[in-house]
Design a protein around this motif. Structure first.
Motif, PDB file in Angstrom:
ATOM      1  N   PRO A  20       2.893  20.044   6.954  1.00  0.00           N
ATOM      2  CA  PRO A  20       3.123  18.767   7.640  1.00  0.00           C
ATOM      3  C   PRO A  20       2.117  17.696   7.256  1.00  0.00           C
ATOM      4  N   LYS A  21       0.861  18.065   7.099  1.00  0.00           N
ATOM      5  CA  LYS A  21      -0.158  17.073   6.740  1.00  0.00           C
ATOM      6  C   LYS A  21       0.028  16.595   5.300  1.00  0.00           C
ATOM      7  N   LEU A  22       0.377  17.501   4.398  1.00  0.00           N
ATOM      8  CA  LEU A  22       0.663  17.095   3.019  1.00  0.00           C
ATOM      9  C   LEU A  22       1.809  16.094   2.979  1.00  0.00           C
ATOM     10  N   ALA A  23       2.859  16.369   3.770  1.00  0.00           N
ATOM     11  CA  ALA A  23       4.024  15.482   3.794  1.00  0.00           C
ATOM     12  C   ALA A  23       3.667  14.124   4.373  1.00  0.00           C
ATOM     13  N   GLN A  24       2.918  14.132   5.475  1.00  0.00           N
ATOM     14  CA  GLN A  24       2.566  12.867   6.119  1.00  0.00           C
ATOM     15  C   GLN A  24       1.677  12.010   5.227  1.00  0.00           C
ATOM     16  N   GLY A  25       0.725  12.636   4.547  1.00  0.00           N
ATOM     17  CA  GLY A  25      -0.193  11.891   3.691  1.00  0.00           C
ATOM     18  C   GLY A  25       0.314  11.662   2.292  1.00  0.00           C
ATOM     19  N   ARG A  26       1.476  12.245   1.984  1.00  0.00           N
ATOM     20  CA  ARG A  26       2.054  12.171   0.636  1.00  0.00           C
ATOM     21  C   ARG A  26       1.032  12.579  -0.424  1.00  0.00           C
ATOM     22  N   LEU A  27       0.410  13.724  -0.156  1.00  0.00           N
ATOM     23  CA  LEU A  27      -0.479  14.346  -1.141  1.00  0.00           C
ATOM     24  C   LEU A  27       0.376  15.313  -1.937  1.00  0.00           C
ATOM     25  N   ASP A  28       0.623  14.949  -3.193  1.00  0.00           N
ATOM     26  CA  ASP A  28       1.636  15.631  -4.001  1.00  0.00           C
ATOM     27  C   ASP A  28       1.203  16.978  -4.549  1.00  0.00           C
ATOM     28  N   SER A  29      -0.065  17.087  -4.905  1.00  0.00           N
ATOM     29  CA  SER A  29      -0.488  18.261  -5.656  1.00  0.00           C
ATOM     30  C   SER A  29      -1.977  18.468  -5.494  1.00  0.00           C
ATOM     31  N   GLY A  30      -2.432  19.638  -5.924  1.00  0.00           N
ATOM     32  CA  GLY A  30      -3.851  19.902  -5.832  1.00  0.00           C
ATOM     33  C   GLY A  30      -4.205  21.249  -6.406  1.00  0.00           C
ATOM     34  N   PHE A  31      -5.499  21.486  -6.497  1.00  0.00           N
ATOM     35  CA  PHE A  31      -6.016  22.785  -6.892  1.00  0.00           C
ATOM     36  C   PHE A  31      -6.391  23.558  -5.637  1.00  0.00           C
ATOM     37  N   TRP A  32      -5.674  24.651  -5.381  1.00  0.00           N
ATOM     38  CA  TRP A  32      -6.037  25.581  -4.328  1.00  0.00           C
ATOM     39  C   TRP A  32      -7.117  26.494  -4.913  1.00  0.00           C
ATOM     40  N   VAL A  54       0.829  -1.193   0.000  1.00  0.00           N
ATOM     41  CA  VAL A  54       0.000   0.000   0.000  1.00  0.00           C
ATOM     42  C   VAL A  54       0.869   1.250   0.000  1.00  0.00           C
ATOM     43  N   SER A  55       1.829   1.291   0.916  1.00  0.00           N
ATOM     44  CA  SER A  55       2.697   2.469   1.009  1.00  0.00           C
ATOM     45  C   SER A  55       3.519   2.657  -0.253  1.00  0.00           C
ATOM     46  N   ASP A  56       4.035   1.557  -0.784  1.00  0.00           N
ATOM     47  CA  ASP A  56       4.849   1.656  -1.999  1.00  0.00           C
ATOM     48  C   ASP A  56       4.027   2.166  -3.182  1.00  0.00           C
ATOM     49  N   ILE A  57       2.821   1.617  -3.331  1.00  0.00           N
ATOM     50  CA  ILE A  57       1.971   2.055  -4.436  1.00  0.00           C
ATOM     51  C   ILE A  57       1.585   3.522  -4.250  1.00  0.00           C
ATOM     52  N   HIS A  58       1.253   3.877  -3.019  1.00  0.00           N
ATOM     53  CA  HIS A  58       0.892   5.274  -2.752  1.00  0.00           C
ATOM     54  C   HIS A  58       2.067   6.205  -3.056  1.00  0.00           C
ATOM     55  N   ASP A  59       3.273   5.792  -2.678  1.00  0.00           N
ATOM     56  CA  ASP A  59       4.459   6.622  -2.925  1.00  0.00           C
ATOM     57  C   ASP A  59       4.745   6.769  -4.418  1.00  0.00           C
ATOM     58  N   ARG A  60       4.476   5.718  -5.170  1.00  0.00           N
ATOM     59  CA  ARG A  60       4.754   5.780  -6.612  1.00  0.00           C
ATOM     60  C   ARG A  60       3.669   6.531  -7.384  1.00  0.00           C
ATOM     61  N   THR A  61       2.527   6.744  -6.760  1.00  0.00           N
ATOM     62  CA  THR A  61       1.395   7.387  -7.430  1.00  0.00           C
ATOM     63  C   THR A  61       1.458   8.902  -7.265  1.00  0.00           C
ATOM     64  N   LEU A  62       1.300   9.618  -8.361  1.00  0.00           N
ATOM     65  CA  LEU A  62       1.210  11.072  -8.290  1.00  0.00           C
ATOM     66  C   LEU A  62      -0.221  11.397  -7.835  1.00  0.00           C
ATOM     67  N   THR A  63      -0.348  11.888  -6.613  1.00  0.00           N
ATOM     68  CA  THR A  63      -1.661  12.174  -6.053  1.00  0.00           C
ATOM     69  C   THR A  63      -2.018  13.641  -6.300  1.00  0.00           C
ATOM     70  N   LEU A  64      -3.251  13.870  -6.751  1.00  0.00           N
ATOM     71  CA  LEU A  64      -3.715  15.217  -7.082  1.00  0.00           C
ATOM     72  C   LEU A  64      -5.156  15.368  -6.609  1.00  0.00           C
ATOM     73  N   ASP A  65      -5.373  16.310  -5.730  1.00  0.00           N
ATOM     74  CA  ASP A  65      -6.680  16.615  -5.151  1.00  0.00           C
ATOM     75  C   ASP A  65      -7.228  17.853  -5.859  1.00  0.00           C
ATOM     76  N   THR A  66      -8.379  17.722  -6.502  1.00  0.00           N
ATOM     77  CA  THR A  66      -8.851  18.825  -7.336  1.00  0.00           C
ATOM     78  C   THR A  66      -9.634  19.909  -6.593  1.00  0.00           C
ATOM     79  N   HIS A  67      -9.684  19.844  -5.237  1.00  0.00           N
ATOM     80  CA  HIS A  67     -10.411  20.915  -4.556  1.00  0.00           C
ATOM     81  C   HIS A  67      -9.950  21.090  -3.115  1.00  0.00           C
ATOM     82  N   ILE A  68      -9.100  22.096  -2.890  1.00  0.00           N
ATOM     83  CA  ILE A  68      -8.616  22.450  -1.553  1.00  0.00           C
ATOM     84  C   ILE A  68      -8.958  23.912  -1.310  1.00  0.00           C
ATOM     85  N   ASP A  69      -9.850  24.165  -0.371  1.00  0.00           N
ATOM     86  CA  ASP A  69     -10.244  25.537  -0.062  1.00  0.00           C
ATOM     87  C   ASP A  69      -9.253  26.188   0.894  1.00  0.00           C
TER      88      ASP A  69
END
Length: 403
Positions: free
Chosen positions: A64-76, A27-42
């Motif tokens: 810190p939360k982005l780093a811990q969750g490995r959320l790579d990118s998003g739309f602010w 799970v962690s390996d797949i999550h780390d290899r995946t480019l994660t992108l959240d399309t809505h961050i207020d």
């Protein structure tokens, strides 16, 4: 207990522990290899002034939360509540939108070692490869554009890469999924897109900006899909078949988004993930009536409302990551694996049991793996589909813009 039985129990425990390690690592390996992108961050209006998002903060999304969750990118998000369609209303909306845009620019300039402003799909990949968080910008509600499209080019130059046509309440561009009960009489104003809304769709295509149909009425959405020369997106929506809400998409809408090559991003906002009980709905209706027009709230009133809304949510088990992925499953069954994505709506009401903030982002990947999605499919859902649409919109632009 005999020595033999004790030894056997210890051995069984060790075997069980060893067996679970590869699953956790996968799970962690797949999550780390995946480019994660959240399309809505207020973001709040005090972002980068009173609130330092490099954190830690009380926000659902900070460094810190982005780093811990490995959320790579998003739309602010440059969000503006819907107000009156007059000079005073447009001026107030423009001030709110500008404040949020200024804050996002400050984030990517003051903290350029951690965040980078992404204007293209390739920018997203490059910034993430540079071990930074890619920040894209979306405009939720086209209302601050005013009575014409004269300011749109400037917003595009500043980095806006999707524009949501409406929010709660009809506006000068089209009808909302939730018309204002007083100003709009609870009904559509235009029968879909307004004449100016038709112009908006074409101009967004010209500039290489994605057309976002979350929060639009069904006719507005269907007309925008037919008019747009490039694929559209729903940046943060659920599906009606799982939770019946005016904000969510029905199967015909999902098929239309797929037919035009777009992406529908499932939203992790509890009220749209899991339908309320009759008791909860009655309590919400009473609360909404007591607080009045949300577009006129200041931050203190919004905070008070959200606190009371949380008490109502606690009346029944809250939506979970499993409930959320039910929306993804259904959307994929209707629209296909190439046309579904993910949005949190964090700091705008989003957050569910198991994915309460950005630090828990891996839980979504874990649930997708548990349900049998392959790593390639998960990569499409998390970012691949959206980046494909961005590339198509960029290629279709007749007047691409830069910063």
């Amino acid at each position: 207990m005999t020595a033999l039985r004790s030894a056997l129990l210890v051995s069984a425990s060790l075997l069980a522990a060893c067996a679970s390690v590869p699953e956790i690592m996968d799970v962690s390996d797949i999550h780390d290899r995946t480019l994660t992108l959240d399309t809505h961050i207020d973001i709040p209006l005090t972002y980068m002034t009173e609130i330092d998002p490099t954190g830690p903060t009380e926000l659902q999304v900070d460094l810190p939360k982005l780093a811990q969750g490995r959320l790579d990118s998003g739309f602010w998000i440059v969000y503006t509540p819907q107000g009156e369609m007059d000079a005073e209303g447009y001026a107030a909306a423009l001030e709110i939108a500008t404040t949020r845009m200024d804050a996002i620019e400050a984030l990517t300039t003051d903290h350029a070692d951690q965040f980078g402003l992404a204007l293209t799909a390739d920018d997203v990949r490059d910034i993430v490869a540079d071990d930074r968080h890619a920040v894209l910008v979306g405009m939720e509600n086209a209302y601050p554009l005013g009575p014409d499209l004269s300011t749109l080019d400037a917003w595009a130059a500043r980095g806006i890469r999707y524009v949501g046509i409406t929010h709660f309440g009809n506006n000068q561009f089209g009808d909302s999924s939730n018309p204002h009960p007083e100003r709009d009489g609870g009904e559509g104003t235009w029968g879909g897109l307004s004449p100016l809304g038709v112009e908006l769709v074409g101009r967004l295509n010209d500039l290489g900006i994605m057309v976002d149909v979350s929060h639009t009425g069904k006719q507005t959405m269907m007309q925008a899909a037919d008019l747009s020369r490039t694929p559209i997106i729903a940046s943060h929506s659920g599906v009606k078949a799982v939770a019946d809400s005016a904000r969510n998409l029905d199967d015909e809408q999902l098929r239309k988004i797929a037919d035009v090559g777009g992406v529908a991003h499932m939203v992790a906002l509890g009220a749209y993930v899991k339908a309320p009980t009759p008791e909860q709905q009655a309590a919400r209706d009473a609360l909404d009536a007591a607080y009045g027009d949300r577009n006129r709230w200041d931050q203190a009133k919004r905070d008070a409302y959200m606190a009371e809304r949380a008490l109502i949510s606690a009346m029944a088990p809250e939506a979970t990551v499993s409930d959320f992925v039910d929306h993804i499953d259904h959307a994929i069954s209707v629209a296909g694996i190439d046309h579904v994505g993910i949005a949190s709506d964090f700091d705008g009401g989003g957050g569910i049991d198991g994915w309460r903030d950005a630090s828990e982002t891996e839980a979504v990947t874990a649930e997708l793996i548990r349900r049998g999605y392959t790593e390639a499919q998960i990569a499409k859902i998390w970012s691949g589909n959206l980046l494909r649409v961005m590339e198509a919109v960029e290629a279709g632009a007749t007047e691409p813009v830069g910063p």
